[in-house]
Design an enzyme around this catalytic site. Structure first.
Site, PDB file in Angstrom:
ATOM      1  N   ASN A 150      12.391  10.653  41.012  1.00  0.00           N
ATOM      2  CA  ASN A 150      12.898  10.322  42.196  1.00  0.00           C
ATOM      3  C   ASN A 150      14.228   9.524  41.997  1.00  0.00           C
ATOM      4  O   ASN A 150      14.991   8.744  42.866  1.00  0.00           O
ATOM      5  CB  ASN A 150      11.842   9.075  42.841  1.00  0.00           C
ATOM      6  CG  ASN A 150      11.620   8.038  42.102  1.00  0.00           C
ATOM      7  OD1 ASN A 150      11.937   7.635  40.998  1.00  0.00           O
ATOM      8  ND2 ASN A 150      10.849   7.047  42.607  1.00  0.00           N
ATOM      9  N   ARG A 199      14.102  -4.119  41.195  1.00  0.00           N
ATOM     10  CA  ARG A 199      13.047  -4.961  41.071  1.00  0.00           C
ATOM     11  C   ARG A 199      13.337  -6.152  41.836  1.00  0.00           C
ATOM     12  O   ARG A 199      14.432  -6.946  41.489  1.00  0.00           O
ATOM     13  CB  ARG A 199      12.213  -4.971  39.864  1.00  0.00           C
ATOM     14  CG  ARG A 199      11.515  -3.770  39.383  1.00  0.00           C
ATOM     15  CD  ARG A 199      10.384  -3.418  39.811  1.00  0.00           C
ATOM     16  NE  ARG A 199       9.549  -2.313  39.569  1.00  0.00           N
ATOM     17  CZ  ARG A 199       9.713  -1.020  40.052  1.00  0.00           C
ATOM     18  NH1 ARG A 199      10.817  -0.730  40.987  1.00  0.00           N
ATOM     19  NH2 ARG A 199       9.133  -0.006  39.429  1.00  0.00           N
ATOM     20  N   GLN A 232       4.864  -7.846  47.197  1.00  0.00           N
ATOM     21  CA  GLN A 232       4.788  -6.617  48.037  1.00  0.00           C
ATOM     22  C   GLN A 232       3.304  -6.256  48.269  1.00  0.00           C
ATOM     23  O   GLN A 232       2.455  -6.383  47.294  1.00  0.00           O
ATOM     24  CB  GLN A 232       5.275  -5.482  47.134  1.00  0.00           C
ATOM     25  CG  GLN A 232       6.911  -5.625  47.183  1.00  0.00           C
ATOM     26  CD  GLN A 232       7.489  -4.154  46.696  1.00  0.00           C
ATOM     27  OE1 GLN A 232       8.790  -3.912  46.787  1.00  0.00           O
ATOM     28  NE2 GLN A 232       6.622  -3.179  46.162  1.00  0.00           N
ATOM     29  N   HIS A 281      10.629  -0.898  50.405  1.00  0.00           N
ATOM     30  CA  HIS A 281      10.444  -0.164  49.268  1.00  0.00           C
ATOM     31  C   HIS A 281      10.314   1.268  49.495  1.00  0.00           C
ATOM     32  O   HIS A 281       9.274   1.883  48.849  1.00  0.00           O
ATOM     33  CB  HIS A 281       9.432  -0.770  48.323  1.00  0.00           C
ATOM     34  CG  HIS A 281       9.543  -0.371  46.580  1.00  0.00           C
ATOM     35  ND1 HIS A 281       8.900  -1.122  45.784  1.00  0.00           N
ATOM     36  CD2 HIS A 281      10.402   0.449  46.280  1.00  0.00           C
ATOM     37  CE1 HIS A 281       9.131  -0.589  44.720  1.00  0.00           C
ATOM     38  NE2 HIS A 281       9.986   0.198  44.859  1.00  0.00           N
TER      39      HIS A 281
END
Length: 249
Positions: free
Chosen positions: A10, A148, A177, A196
């Site tokens: 990704n 992050r 999260q 995210h």
């Protein structure tokens, strides 16, 4: 123990998200879109915070697979590119993209109009962007973080936006999260937060599946796992892990 990940699956997805977020903030796209949704047509308000990216100084904290992909995609915008990384890129690549290397993030960020964070979270990066480092950034700079959340100080970012030190924060990562409804990043001004999703495009998910299958098939067949997929092998950092991380005691 062996630890493996589907490295690169990704990377481009995240890099594209960084470019999209950068342009959205610099061109003031999100508030302008909201004006249309609300039935308005106040062009002066829409362009009051809108600039061209061309000519700006843009820097990445870390120039690994994602950071380098971001630099490559931003080069055609005729920006001045900067980077900091524990591994300096080859000279020919610096010359090709017109890159300026900085030994540390502290050296780089005062020169930049846009800073994008593309580093892993580890003891050297945790809390890196707190009040002290943010205070050295150009007033009105933009900070993009798809890496992050704990690389930045949550409340310091909020303060920097409210004071005008930062013109915008484009975050895709949160701590914790899922983020609670009262998380300050939901309501701070001039943000481009997303939940995210930068690395989870449908294209990336297809690569996740194929890579995971390859790793498992290699493991069960006793074949070596690709170096770019390895993080830990036999209890020690290996492959991509050895390049990206360091051992701490």
């Amino acid at each position: 123990m062996t630890v493996a990940e589907v490295t690169y699956c990704n990377s481009i997805s995240v890099a594209e998200h960084v470019v999209m977020t950068t342009l959205s903030l610099v061109r003031n796209y999100l508030p302008s879109h909201q004006v249309v949704r609300d039935g308005g047509w106040n062009i002066a308000d829409c362009v009051a915070r809108s600039y061209d990216l061309e000519g700006m100084h843009v820097g990445t904290v870390a120039a690994g697979r994602i950071g380098l992909a971001v630099l490559r995609r931003l080069a055609p915008f005729d920006v001045k590119l900067h980077y900091t990384d524990r591994h300096r890129l080859p000279r020919e690549l610096e010359e090709e993209l017109g890159l300026t290397f900085h030994a540390t993030a502290a050296d780089m960020v005062p020169t930049c109009d846009v800073v994008t964070i593309n580093a892993p979270l580890h003891p050297e990066t945790e809390g890196l962007f707190g009040d002290e480092l943010l205070a050295t950034m150009k007033r009105g700079a933009y900070l993009i973080n798809t890496a992050r959340a704990r690389i930045v100080d949550r409340d310091a970012v909020d303060r920097a936006l409210r004071s005008g030190r930062l013109a915008g924060y484009g975050g895709d990562v949160w701590y914790p999260q899922p983020a609670p409804a009262d998380h300050p990043w939901r309501t701070m001004p001039h943000h481009g937060m997303t939940p995210h999703i930068s690395g989870s495009s449908l294209s990336a998910q297809a690569r996740y599946a194929a890579g995971t299958r390859e790793i498992l098939e290699s493991w069960f067949a006793g074949r070596p796992i690709r170096d770019e997929y390895l993080i830990v092998d036999g209890g020690a950092l290996a492959g991509t892990g050895a390049h990206s991380y360091s051992v701490t005691k």
